[in-house]
Scaffold this motif. Sequence first.
Motif, PDB file in Angstrom:
ATOM      1  N   THR A  42      -7.513  -4.854   7.460  1.00  0.00           N
ATOM      2  CA  THR A  42      -6.648  -3.842   6.851  1.00  0.00           C
ATOM      3  C   THR A  42      -6.746  -3.953   5.327  1.00  0.00           C
ATOM      4  O   THR A  42      -7.094  -5.006   4.788  1.00  0.00           O
ATOM      5  CB  THR A  42      -5.166  -4.017   7.256  1.00  0.00           C
ATOM      6  N   ARG A  44      -4.335  -4.056   3.265  1.00  0.00           N
ATOM      7  CA  ARG A  44      -3.361  -5.054   2.796  1.00  0.00           C
ATOM      8  C   ARG A  44      -3.891  -6.475   2.951  1.00  0.00           C
ATOM      9  O   ARG A  44      -3.802  -7.286   2.022  1.00  0.00           O
ATOM     10  CB  ARG A  44      -2.039  -4.884   3.541  1.00  0.00           C
ATOM     11  N   SER A  45      -4.458  -6.786   4.100  1.00  0.00           N
ATOM     12  CA  SER A  45      -4.939  -8.162   4.292  1.00  0.00           C
ATOM     13  C   SER A  45      -6.140  -8.449   3.393  1.00  0.00           C
ATOM     14  O   SER A  45      -6.239  -9.534   2.814  1.00  0.00           O
ATOM     15  CB  SER A  45      -5.263  -8.444   5.763  1.00  0.00           C
ATOM     16  N   GLU A  48      -4.749  -8.967  -0.198  1.00  0.00           N
ATOM     17  CA  GLU A  48      -4.057 -10.256  -0.353  1.00  0.00           C
ATOM     18  C   GLU A  48      -5.064 -11.402  -0.403  1.00  0.00           C
ATOM     19  O   GLU A  48      -4.920 -12.325  -1.206  1.00  0.00           O
ATOM     20  CB  GLU A  48      -3.034 -10.467   0.763  1.00  0.00           C
ATOM     21  N   ASN A  94      -6.215  -0.561  -6.296  1.00  0.00           N
ATOM     22  CA  ASN A  94      -7.193  -1.509  -5.776  1.00  0.00           C
ATOM     23  C   ASN A  94      -8.519  -1.405  -6.527  1.00  0.00           C
ATOM     24  O   ASN A  94      -9.207  -2.407  -6.719  1.00  0.00           O
ATOM     25  CB  ASN A  94      -7.387  -1.298  -4.277  1.00  0.00           C
TER      26      ASN A  94
END
Length: 188
Positions: A42, A44-45, A48, A94
């Motif tokens: 994902t 998000r992952s 991070e 991003n």
Amino acid sequence: HAQSEYWVGYAAWRRVDTETAGKYWRGYLAQAQRLARLEPRTVRSYMELGYAHGNLCELSMNQRRDVARGLQHCRQSIAFEREALKLEPGNLTNGMALANRLGWMADALVGAGDLDEAVRYRKAEQKQIDALIARDPRNVELRVRQTWPQIGIGKIAESRGETDKAAAILKRALAQLDGVARDFPDDF
């Protein structure tokens, strides 16, 4: 919890307590890895993981204890952030994070003594920022950041003793910043 790990580490980093910063930033990486297991592939992952490896890159290169490990963290950070952008290519935040990480990699390579590769990363950073500006030409933050790779390349030229080349590059960056200030006086 991952954000708590990051911010406690960041507070330690600001106090120049690299041992504590490292402890918490390694904890942040562990939490990011856990997130990646819970939410594989994902945005998000990936982000991070990119941020966590980026912090450890910065920490490692700042301490100059393990340059190879620091460069590996930098590479992993870039790889994860690129994966996130594949999933959301239009994500400005991003995209800026990736440009920032490419710049950090260039700085890490300068610290490792690989100036040619550092210039390549600065050019990749420039390409990334230019692509973002093409989509949002009135973004003042991007227009300012557009000078960062130039400044980095100028510093590399100066470190090689190419003072005339460095001065010319840095003058162009300054002129570009002057142009941003002139074009956006209320935002600069």
